[in-house]
Scaffold this motif. Structure first.
Motif, PDB file in Angstrom:
ATOM      1  N   PRO A 119       0.802  -1.231   0.000  1.00  0.00           N
ATOM      2  CA  PRO A 119       0.000   0.000   0.000  1.00  0.00           C
ATOM      3  C   PRO A 119       0.827   1.269   0.000  1.00  0.00           C
ATOM      4  N   PHE A 120       2.093   1.182   0.426  1.00  0.00           N
ATOM      5  CA  PHE A 120       2.890   2.402   0.555  1.00  0.00           C
ATOM      6  C   PHE A 120       4.012   2.453  -0.478  1.00  0.00           C
ATOM      7  N   LEU A 167       8.977   9.856   3.774  1.00  0.00           N
ATOM      8  CA  LEU A 167       8.388  10.516   4.946  1.00  0.00           C
ATOM      9  C   LEU A 167       6.894  10.185   5.065  1.00  0.00           C
ATOM     10  N   THR A 168       6.167  10.318   3.938  1.00  0.00           N
ATOM     11  CA  THR A 168       4.741   9.992   3.929  1.00  0.00           C
ATOM     12  C   THR A 168       4.547   8.531   4.312  1.00  0.00           C
ATOM     13  N   ARG A 169       5.445   7.715   3.784  1.00  0.00           N
ATOM     14  CA  ARG A 169       5.376   6.293   4.044  1.00  0.00           C
ATOM     15  C   ARG A 169       5.480   5.997   5.540  1.00  0.00           C
ATOM     16  N   SER A 170       6.438   6.633   6.217  1.00  0.00           N
ATOM     17  CA  SER A 170       6.600   6.318   7.631  1.00  0.00           C
ATOM     18  C   SER A 170       5.457   6.917   8.462  1.00  0.00           C
ATOM     19  N   ALA A 197       2.852   4.440  10.747  1.00  0.00           N
ATOM     20  CA  ALA A 197       2.487   4.693  12.142  1.00  0.00           C
ATOM     21  C   ALA A 197       0.972   4.820  12.287  1.00  0.00           C
ATOM     22  N   GLU A 198       0.349   5.521  11.319  1.00  0.00           N
ATOM     23  CA  GLU A 198      -1.095   5.712  11.372  1.00  0.00           C
ATOM     24  C   GLU A 198      -1.830   4.372  11.256  1.00  0.00           C
ATOM     25  N   LEU A 199      -1.327   3.550  10.337  1.00  0.00           N
ATOM     26  CA  LEU A 199      -1.936   2.233  10.137  1.00  0.00           C
ATOM     27  C   LEU A 199      -1.859   1.397  11.419  1.00  0.00           C
ATOM     28  N   LEU A 200      -0.693   1.418  12.062  1.00  0.00           N
ATOM     29  CA  LEU A 200      -0.531   0.659  13.304  1.00  0.00           C
ATOM     30  C   LEU A 200      -1.494   1.126  14.379  1.00  0.00           C
TER      31      LEU A 200
END
Ligand SMILES: Nc1ncnc2c1ncn2[C@@H]1O[C@H](COP(=O)(O)OP(=O)(O)OP(=O)(O)O)[C@@H](O)[C@H]1O
Ligand SMILES: [Mg+2]
Length: 287
Positions: free
Chosen positions: A178-179, A185-188, A192-195
């Motif tokens: 998905p990433f 930066l957006t990826r990380s 975190a948001e997904l977790l």
């Protein structure tokens, strides 16, 4: 981006543990120009409710095929796929998938795209509107409900796709690279948001990625697949790795600490397992 998790008050909320996946003896064959081809061979995997499993493997080893089978998009297979003890027999609201490209409809707004995730649900219209709003807020896009995909960045569009996948409150969230198309930066941020979201909602997650660090950062376990035929070569437990810390304390949206020596050792182990699939002489790879 949302700093806090907004609890979702879902009409169909169930407190019981949900999202246990059991795969037994799963084999998937395709016919390519009349010749049978084994895409997946004898896959066995048990995923506990709320567990986060990452899958890595060379291109063509059947990762997307496996997700499509779990989500019910491919109905022809040998073996068993059980979700909370019931056989998967087609797509359902209990499973949702996010792809590498966001696959939003350009002529629909963010909220209209998210609402598509509730198309087959039977909630009253007012509940649907509330769920859409809550899930846009959950991914930090409450202010962009009326925006069209062309007015959103790639990362924002992918967050809309995640909201669309989550809005029907699936038991299992399947994520196929998905990433992959996002900057680091957006990826990380999105990792975190997904977790935070899957932990807050207790959702079982299965993530396919080519990024071994991402697999170990997010995953409780990392499944390594080998190609020709696609199969599970090894499963590496990562759940006991130390969590990354923010100002001295592990935060809710923090995965495993990438700098920890144990993390680095497991990364080497995953890479070695991946490499073993490449190192095989062609004669031993025959499907
Ligand atoms: N509909 C189909 N018909 C025939 N063969 C297919 C079909 N879908 C996938 N395959 C084959 O199955 C194998 C696995 O494909 P799949 O897309 O699952 O791999 P993958 O691990 O997701 O690869 P990638 O990392 O490149 O996305 C490939 O050899 C592919 O050609
Ligand atoms: Mg794929």
């Amino acid at each position: 981006m949302a700093d806090t998790i907004h609890p979702i008050h879902h009409p169909a909320h169930q407190a019981a543990a949900r999202g246990a996946l059991e795969i037994r003896g799963l084999t998937k064959r395709y016919r390519v120009s009349g010749t049978p081809f084994t895409a997946l061979q004898d896959i066995g995997l048990s995923v506990a409710p709320g567990e986060f499993v990452s899958i890595v493997g060379a291109s063509g080893c059947g990762k997307s095929t496996l997700l499509r089978l779990i989500v019910g998009l491919e109905r022809q297979f040998d073996g068993e796929i059980l979700l909370d003890g019931r056989p998967v027999a087609g797509p359902g609201l209990d499973r949702a998938i996010v792809f590498q490209e966001h696959r939003l409809f350009p002529w629909l707004t963010a909220e209209e795209n998210v609402a598509l995730g509730l198309l087959k649900s039977h909630h009253p219209a007012a509940d649907k509107r509330r769920l859409v709003r809550e899930h846009l807020e959950l991914v930090g896009l409450g202010a962009f409900a009326k925006a069209y995909p062309s007015q959103l960045s790639g990362g924002m569009s992918q967050r809309v796709a995640i909201a669309r996948a989550l809005v029907a409150r699936p038991r299992i969230l399947l994520l196929d690279e998905p990433f992959g198309a996002l900057d680091a930066l957006t990826r990380s941020h999105l990792q975190a948001e997904l977790l935070r979201i899957v932990r807050a909602e207790g959702i079982t997650a299965i993530l396919v990625t080519h990024d071994v660090e991402e697999a170990l950062y997010l995953g409780d376990r990392v499944v390594v697949m080998h190609p020709r035929p696609g199969r599970i070569a090894g499963i590496i437990p990562a759940g006991r790795l130390p969590l990354a810390e923010d100002g001295g304390a592990p935060g809710p949206g923090f995965g495993h600490d990438r700098a920890d020596p144990a993390f680095i050792r497991l990364r080497e182990a995953v890479l070695a397992e991946l490499g073993a699939g490449h190192a095989q002489p062609p004669a031993r790879r025959a499907a």
